[in-house]
Design a protein around this motif. Structure first.
Motif: not given
Lengths: 389, 305
Positions: B266-276, B292-299
């Motif tokens: 049971e895992v969530r598959v989340l996308s992050l902004y990476s290079e653009s 900010r968006v990436n940090t919130t997604t990871i946390a």
């Protein structure tokens, strides 16, 4: 490095001259103002955009099946279509004396340590005289050996723009490899630069050249007495003949190679008696005796050899020993006379066309040839190639 | 050979200077920036004092984007070219080199932010160009850009430029502190990024994450997967014991479903902004927003509750 810098300077010149012209000069055509390798309208994607190009010999219908979305795109019919080949992006459909070139809009660029995947519009790219029997390309040249013993050379960038820009044809088989062109004719094997000048002579000969492939280990040419592997290291070209383990007749020798794109292992039918696998790393042929083989391919990298027999059964074999490891009844009606089913292989799946049944099977070759998906089509897929890998 | 090309470049420049006499004497001028992330930083520093031209479009790939001859010409007429370097912009490197050889001042930001090297895979030992995932290095980058703008660009005011930089640096410092707080809330044993991105090495170093590289099953495989298609990814997730993975997938929901069905994970598959950066309509249209968006997604993804 040199050629890249040169391109940049030339491109800059074009821009500057336009600037100096003060608007009186005609605008440069788009082809000369776009940088090398850049494709207008192409979109880079995170993963392979695998597609199947399918053609119906009876009706001439041509379809592109997107393996991710399962969407089908209809292209203009190619009446009398009698053959198909691909360089990984473009499909070459032969009919009569001409070949229709189709841009399937999916391709992969290998940068060595990483790859890029692209997608663009699916469309007809052009036509050329002659019957293409294979296709290989690099960023500059697309070479298509023809049934008349010559090879047509097309400008890859122009083709991507929907233009068939032909260079003078080459006598014999020509394969783009390591920014050069490996050319095998009856008399000699030669490495030429992109302008056609001789870059290296190869000591080995290749009698009755038939069949060509590009692997990570070098360019491969099929010869009467074996395979000729032409390889490059530090811009020096050398060739190694990989002789057949025994004397083979003209019908038994490999005349057409199949492979997973980029793989080091090639497969070829050997008349009605079985098939050959050529490992270009070990530089070794393996013969697998199997009656009535109609199509073969090789997964490579330790993966199985695959063969379809005329009874419609798909078989998998251990690439080292040639022993059968799995088999599955696939085409319920068997393979009718005159049909030309193929096996296409990518990094995770294989595809087999069933023209009589209007189907294409997606095979999981790591799971005892399990049928992962079956695609029901509105045409009879006599011919099949996979692109975007 | 390099010298020869340089001479050619100079000759061309002279030609232009000769014919551009009636127009703007020094050509376009201004600052030309390769990537849109560096473009955002440079715009913050320069403000509206002189034009800042960003070559890379939103949602593009910094490795492969290419430019037109007109843009290449603009590069050669810039007062300053800001680029990432460290092998990131493969598609425009030769244009940057050509500009440099013809005498345009260039700033390769990545070279001067204490780059780290890739640890594993086939790029091991080579410098990692994706420094922007660490705000402290971006802090250094902004200072470097401000210095170069002041010393090289015609028509900018030093005071204004320094003030712009100070204001932006304060925002970067705030971002860094906020990110540290957000990540501190993740239990230490869960600070693991199972990802197919190769850009989070700097973020991992700064905030003490472990990056576990993952190869995603291909899109076609997901349509009808077998256990062997998922074994490598499932093994990595199981070993990491994380609640979320961060992956570029065209079918993240499908991947999560398949992992649950085939591997009992049971895992969530989340996308992050990476290079653009995204365009203005996206949620990562500025560097600060992207982080900010990436940090919130990871946390959120790695938190247990």
């Amino acid at each position: 490095m040199l050629s890249r810098s040169k391109v940049a300077v030339l491109a800059v010149t074009a821009g500057l001259l336009t600037a100096c012209g003060g608007g009186t000069e005609p605008t440069e055509p788009a082809a000369s103002s776009t940088p090398h390798g850049y494709v207008e309208g192409a979109e880079e994607t995170a993963e392979a955009q695998s597609k199947l190009l399918l053609a119906d010999a009876e009706s001439g219908a041509v379809r592109v099946l997107d393996l991710l979305s399962e969407e089908v795109t209809e292209l203009d019919d190619v009446q009398g279509v009698g053959g198909i080949s691909t360089d990984g992006r473009f499909g070459f459909l032969t009919a009569g004396d001409t070949t229709t070139v189709v841009d399937t809009g999916s391709w992969m660029v290998d940068h060595g340590d990483h790859v890029h995947y692209y997608r663009a519009e699916i469309r007809k790219a052009g036509e050329l005289d002659g019957n293409t029997i294979a296709a290989h390309s690099d960023s500059a040249i697309t070479a298509t050996p023809l049934s008349n013993g010559t090879t047509a050379l097309l400008d890859t960038e122009a083709l991507a723009d929907g233009e068939t820009k032909l260079d003078d044809p080459v006598a014999g088989i020509a394969v783009p490899y390591a920014q050069h062109l490996v050319v095998a004719s009856e008399d000699q094997v030669e490495v030429r630069d992109r302008k056609g000048g001789s870059a290296a002579e190869i000591d080995e000969s290749c009698a009755e050249p038939k069949g060509s492939a590009v692997t990570g280990r070098g360019a491969v040419l099929g010869c009467a007495d074996g395979a000729l592997l032409v390889h490059e290291e530090d811009e020096r070209f050398a060739a190694t003949k990989i002789p057949y383990p025994r004397s083979v007749s003209a019908t038994e020798r490999a005349a057409e190679f199949a492979q997973r794109p980029g793989s080091e292992t090639l497969a070829a039918t050997a008349g009605g008696r079985g098939f050959w696998a050529l490992n270009t790393t070990e530089r070794e042929w393996t013969f697998v005796a199997e009656r009535q083989v109609v199509a073969v391919n090789a997964v490579g990298a330790g993966g199985p050899l695959l063969a379809l027999t005329s009874d419609g059964v798909l078989h998998a074999y251990d690439p080292a020993t040639g022993e059968q490891t799995a088999s599955r009844e696939l085409l319920s009606e068997g393979v009718p006379d005159g049909a030309s089913p193929t096996i296409q292989v990518d990094t995770s799946r294989a595809y087999v066309n069933d023209a009589a049944g209007s189907k294409v099977y997606e095979i999981d070759y790591t799971d005892e040839l399990r049928v992962a998906r079956t695609f029901d089509l509105d045409i009879k897929p006599s011919y099949l190639v996979e692109t975007g890998r | 050979m390099r010298a020869k090309l340089g001479v050619l470049g100079v000759a061309l420049l002279l030609t232009i200077a000769g014919c551009a006499g009636s127009g703007s004497a020094s050509g376009e001028g201004g600052v030309v920036v390769t990537t849109n992330i560096l473009g955002d930083l440079t715009e913050a520093v320069v403000g509206d004092q002189v034009p800042v031209t960003v070559l890379m479009k939103p949602n593009a790939d910094p490795h492969s984007f290419a430019i037109s001859a007109q843009e290449a010409a603009q590069l050669e007429q810039a007062d300053l070219v800001v680029h990432n370097g460290l092998g990131l912009e493969e598609g425009v490197q030769r244009n940057v080199d050509a500009a440099e050889e013809s005498g345009v001042p260039t700033l390769a930001v990545g070279d001067q932010v204490d780059p780290i090297s890739y640890r594993d895979n086939e790029s091991a030992g080579e410098p990692d160009p994706h420094f922007w995932t660490d705000p402290r290095r971006v802090h250094t980058a902004v200072e470097l850009i401000a210095d170069q703008v002041v010393s090289e660009v015609d028509g900018v005011d030093e005071e204004t430029t320094r003030a712009n930089a100070r204001a932006y640096l304060a925002e970067v410092e705030e971002l860094d502190g906020w990110m540290a707080d957000q990540f501190a809330a993740i239990p230490e044993q869960d600070r693991k990024l199972v990802t197919n991105h190769h850009v989070f090495g700097y973020l991992a170093q700064r905030y003490e994450f472990e990056v576990l590289g993952a190869v995603l099953p291909s899109g076609t495989t997901l349509a009808s997967p077998s256990a062997s298609d998922l074994s490598e990814l499932a093994g990595t997730i199981r070993k990491a014991g994380v609640a979320a993975i961060f992956a570029d997938s065209s079918q993240p929901d499908r991947l999560a479903k398949v992992l649950a069905e085939q591997a009992g994970l049971e895992v969530r598959v989340l996308s992050l902004y990476s290079e653009s950066l995204t365009g203005p309509e996206g949620s990562a249209s500025t560097y600060l927003d992207m982080m900010r968006v990436n940090t919130t997604t990871i946390a959120d993804g790695l938190s247990r509750n």
